[in-house]
Design a protein around this motif. Structure first.
Motif, PDB file in Angstrom:
ATOM      1  N   THR A  45      33.084  -5.699   1.263  1.00 34.64           N
ATOM      2  CA  THR A  45      32.947  -6.938   0.506  1.00 34.64           C
ATOM      3  C   THR A  45      32.940  -6.664  -0.990  1.00 34.64           C
ATOM      4  O   THR A  45      32.560  -5.585  -1.441  1.00 34.64           O
TER       5      THR A  45
ATOM      6  N   GLU B  64      36.098  -8.081   4.397  1.00 30.25           N
ATOM      7  CA  GLU B  64      36.026  -9.308   3.593  1.00 30.25           C
ATOM      8  C   GLU B  64      36.047 -10.548   4.493  1.00 30.25           C
ATOM      9  O   GLU B  64      36.873 -11.457   4.313  1.00 30.25           O
TER      10      GLU B  64
ATOM     11  N   GLN C 157      39.713 -10.801   6.957  1.00 29.32           N
ATOM     12  CA  GLN C 157      39.506 -11.880   5.995  1.00 29.32           C
ATOM     13  C   GLN C 157      40.112 -13.180   6.501  1.00 29.32           C
ATOM     14  O   GLN C 157      39.532 -14.253   6.353  1.00 29.32           O
TER      15      GLN C 157
END
Length: 216
Positions: free
Chosen positions: A195, A163, A90
């Motif tokens: 996700t 993510e 992420q």
């Protein structure tokens, strides 16, 4: 078509005794080479845990994991992570003391890939003119593009993305996602994407909802 990833009867529990929590329970799926899979589910459903298992950073309690025909219990995980599995987090995992281009070069060299195409990947991801800058000198979206360049420069067989657009604004997230799926299709590598975003998940060929399949 042969499998890039095959998981069967996978179980992962954290804690012991009365405090034990089954994060993943009797999980199974098959990902054909070159295809994409979205992992859905609320926080705590086991998405990141599964990605960690698939790159050898977590051990399973039961079940089997096979990547590229190699059994996870006997696989050479450091070699797989170095040469065949690219991971996108992420937050872009860049070395702050290296320029964007040198980050990409370093990742390519670890995978045994030529450094001559590293600038190419930055240009493909529309940050070619920023290669001399350091991570703290560019935006979050530009750092994430550099992280993608690092992964594609290693020419992986499988990308695990946790993510990857979660910390970006919607417009930048859409642009980064567009590049990820375009390059995944162009290179023929497999993709497993964790996700919370149903629109992003819908772009994958398969979807696995861990909220319905796990105990976490």
């Amino acid at each position: 078509m042969h499998s890039a990833v095959n998981v069967s009867g996978l179980r992962k529990t954290f804690g012991q005794g009365d405090s034990a929590v089954a994060v993943l329970s009797d999980l199974g799926f098959d990902l054909p080479a070159g295809s994409s899979l979205a992992l859905m589910g609320r926080s705590g459903s086991g998405k990141s845990t599964l990605l960690n298992i698939l790159c050898g950073l977590e051990q399973v309690d039961a079940g089997t994991v096979t990547l590229f025909g190699e059994c996870g219990r006997t696989a050479d995980w450091p070699r797989l992570r170095r040469e065949r599995i690219g991971v996108v987090f992420q937050e872009a995992n860049l070395m702050p003391t290296l320029s964007l281009l040198d980050n990409v070069r370093f990742r390519a060299s670890l995978a045994g890939q030529p450094e001559t195409r590293c600038q190419h990947w930055l240009e493909v991801l529309d940050i070619g003119e920023l290669g001399h800058r350091f991570p703290d000198q560019v935006s979050g979206g530009q750092r994430q593009r550099a992280a993608l360049a690092m992964v594609f420069a290693m020419a992986p067989d499988l990308i695990l993305a946790d993510e990857p657009t979660g910390s970006l604004d919607r417009n930048t997230a859409n642009e980064v996602a567009d590049e990820l799926f375009r390059l995944q299709g162009d290179t023929g590598c497999s993709l497993i994407l964790a996700t919370h975003d149903p629109e992003l998940a819908a772009r994958c060929q398969q979807t696995l909802d861990l909220g319905h399949r796990s105990g976490g």
